[in-house]
Design an enzyme around this catalytic site. Structure first.
Site, PDB file in Angstrom:
ATOM      1  N   CYS A  83       0.810  -1.227   0.000  1.00 57.94           N
ATOM      2  CA  CYS A  83       0.000   0.000   0.000  1.00 57.94           C
ATOM      3  C   CYS A  83       0.838   1.270   0.000  1.00 57.94           C
ATOM      4  CB  CYS A  83      -0.933  -0.007   1.205  1.00 57.94           C
ATOM      5  SG  CYS A  83      -1.959  -1.495   1.276  1.00 57.94           S
TER       6      CYS A  83
ATOM      7  N   HIS B 150      -2.645   8.119   6.091  1.00 59.25           N
ATOM      8  CA  HIS B 150      -2.885   6.789   5.523  1.00 59.25           C
ATOM      9  C   HIS B 150      -4.320   6.382   5.823  1.00 59.25           C
ATOM     10  CE1 HIS B 150      -1.832   3.019   3.757  1.00 59.25           C
ATOM     11  NE2 HIS B 150      -2.021   2.332   4.866  1.00 59.25           N
TER      12      HIS B 150
ATOM     13  N   GLU C 293      -1.524   5.362  13.766  1.00 58.50           N
ATOM     14  CA  GLU C 293      -1.092   6.535  13.016  1.00 58.50           C
ATOM     15  C   GLU C 293      -1.350   7.807  13.820  1.00 58.50           C
ATOM     16  OE1 GLU C 293      -1.349   8.615   8.593  1.00 58.50           O
ATOM     17  OE2 GLU C 293      -2.843   7.101   9.135  1.00 58.50           O
TER      18      GLU C 293
ATOM     19  N   LYS D 201      -9.234   8.398   1.939  1.00 57.70           N
ATOM     20  CA  LYS D 201      -9.723   7.028   1.755  1.00 57.70           C
ATOM     21  C   LYS D 201     -11.160   6.880   2.236  1.00 57.70           C
ATOM     22  CE  LYS D 201      -5.295   4.514   2.017  1.00 57.70           C
ATOM     23  NZ  LYS D 201      -4.356   5.613   2.328  1.00 57.70           N
TER      24      LYS D 201
ATOM     25  N   HIS E 105      -9.618   2.289  -0.149  1.00 62.32           N
ATOM     26  CA  HIS E 105      -8.167   2.070  -0.125  1.00 62.32           C
ATOM     27  C   HIS E 105      -7.742   1.526  -1.483  1.00 62.32           C
ATOM     28  CE1 HIS E 105      -4.179   1.294   0.906  1.00 62.32           C
ATOM     29  NE2 HIS E 105      -4.314   0.647   2.051  1.00 62.32           N
TER      30      HIS E 105
ATOM     31  N   PHE F 297       1.954  -3.413   3.871  1.00 56.19           N
ATOM     32  CA  PHE F 297       2.288  -4.739   4.398  1.00 56.19           C
ATOM     33  C   PHE F 297       3.798  -4.961   4.281  1.00 56.19           C
ATOM     34  CE2 PHE F 297      -2.000  -7.139   3.681  1.00 56.19           C
ATOM     35  CZ  PHE F 297      -2.602  -6.306   4.599  1.00 56.19           C
TER      36      PHE F 297
END
Length: 414
Positions: A163, A303, A314, A335, A340, A399
């Site tokens: 991502c 994010h 975050e 998002k 996403h 990831f």
């Protein structure tokens, strides 16, 4: 010395619209791009919603005879790159071709083609596999085809950092120019993974929202009732140029790339560590690269995936790094509207950060209806805000523990 790098072109396909203009207008209007899955029969899936592109016509960008050669992620990259190059009024002639490169990140590659060719193999045997199968699957072929189409013969690459891929690509492209390996870079991220394997796989990880009855409210970053992310698709591409090169050709300059930082959590294949100290280090690295201090940041495009742990950690990372300055800083997650977009997220969110600077408007975090006591920053809830922005940070985390952060600032000639 590092050379200065500026943004001169923007191109996007998102669930909010098939151009930067439509996508930006949708974002500042607080529009949701989420709805029921139409790309396949999702009966029996835990998640039956996604943020799909709408009314996109690939034949505007690819000849009909070529369609079967390309996976959708390649088509999306060709489309958004053409938009960005046209927006930059850039002609890649022989005099600049060797100094013009392409770096486009991607998380999953041609997963739709993998599914299609696997069905052909099982039903008809190996002779049924298309000769175009492997080139349609490889993640780097988005960058490859963009390079081929536009004659860009400079550095080429494809970060596959989950991502964070779009941000990784822009960061690498920025440094390629800054350290004199190119003068122009076409860069960003792309993804087309709304397929049975993608949705079922993320469902098995319990990563996706299952708010199927209220799709437009499903992506709700930082909200107490968030239950997972909504998978999206699309592409975000920007054109970067060395400052003197851009000025010499009279290019319009949207913003300057101030800095880039990257770090690894070295913790878990999917989950961030408590407090997200890896995110802190990547934001610190971006600030150091930009020679800015935390108090210089006006806005963070977070994010903000709408997953319980990511949004909390975050928030903790931002509090750790920015301290009292959080009272003066705005944070939002687009998002909440685009879903996403995986490898495309960083490219699209970089565009939104640049537009926030150029338009003096902060896109909102929609669906923030029930505040989480532990997520208590100014997330610009539910409505865009007009405010002058000098510097904007864009966070993406992937990831494997990848943390990638960009900082853009308002261009000044001095």
């Amino acid at each position: 010395m590092k050379r200065r790098v500026v943004v001169t072109g923007l191109g996007a396909l998102t669930p909010l619209g098939n151009s930067v203009k439509e996508s930006w207008e949708g974002a500042i209007a607080g529009k949701s791009g989420v709805g029921p899955i139409t790309k396949f029969d999702s009966t029996g899936f835990k998640t039956r919603i996604a943020a799909e592109l709408k009314n996109f016509d690939p034949l505007q960008f690819v000849d009909k005879k070529e369609l079967r050669r390309y996976d959708d992620f390649i088509i999306y990259a060709l489309a958004a790159s053409s938009m960005a190059i046209n927006d930059a009024a850039l002609t890649i002639g022989s005099e600049i071709a060797n100094r013009t490169g392409v770096i486009i990140g991607n998380a999953i590659g041609g997963v739709a083609t993998i599914e299609q060719e696997e069905r052909a193999l099982l039903s008809g045997g190996p002779h049924k596999i298309s000769p175009f199968a492997v080139p349609a699957i490889l993640p780097n072929l988005a960058a490859g085809h963009v390079s081929i189409r536009h004659g860009a013969k400079g550095p080429i690459n494809c970060p596959v950092t989950a991502c964070a891929a779009g941000t990784s690509a822009i960061g690498d492209a920025y440094k390629t120019i800054a350290y004199n390996d190119a003068d122009v870079m076409i860069t960003g991220g792309v993804e087309a993974a709304i397929v049975p394997l993608g949705v079922a796989g993320f469902n098995s990880m319990r990563a996706l929202s299952v708010r199927n009855d209220e799709p437009q409210k499903a992506s709700r970053p930082f909200d107490k009732d968030r239950d997972g992310f909504v998978i999206g698709e699309g592409c975000g591409i920007i054109v970067l140029e060395e400052l003197s090169f851009a000025l010499k050709r009279g290019a319009r300059i949207y913003a300057e790339v101030a800095g880039y930082g990257c770090s690894s959590d070295a913790f878990h294949m999917a989950a961030p560590p408590s407090g997200h100290e890896g995110a802190v280090r990547s934001m610190m690295a971006a600030l150091k690269d930009s020679r800015l201090n935390p108090a210089s940041i006006d806005y963070i495009n977070a994010h903000g995936t709408s997953t319980p742990l990511n949004d909390l950690y975050e928030t903790q990372a931002i509090k750790t790094l920015f301290g009292r300055h959080i009272q003066n800083m705005m944070v939002s997650s687009t998002k909440s509207m685009t879903g996403h977009m995986l490898g495309a997220a960083g490219g699209v969110e970089a565009i939104f950060a640049v537009k926030a600077i150029t338009e003096s408007i902060i896109p909102p975090t929609i669906n923030l209806e029930n505040p989480d006591a532990e997520c208590n920053l100014d997330y610009v809830p539910n409505a865009a805000r007009h405010k002058e922005i000098h510097t904007a940070m864009s966070n993406t985390f992937g990831f494997g523990g990848v943390n990638a952060v960009l900082i853009f600032k308002k261009y000044r000639s001095d």
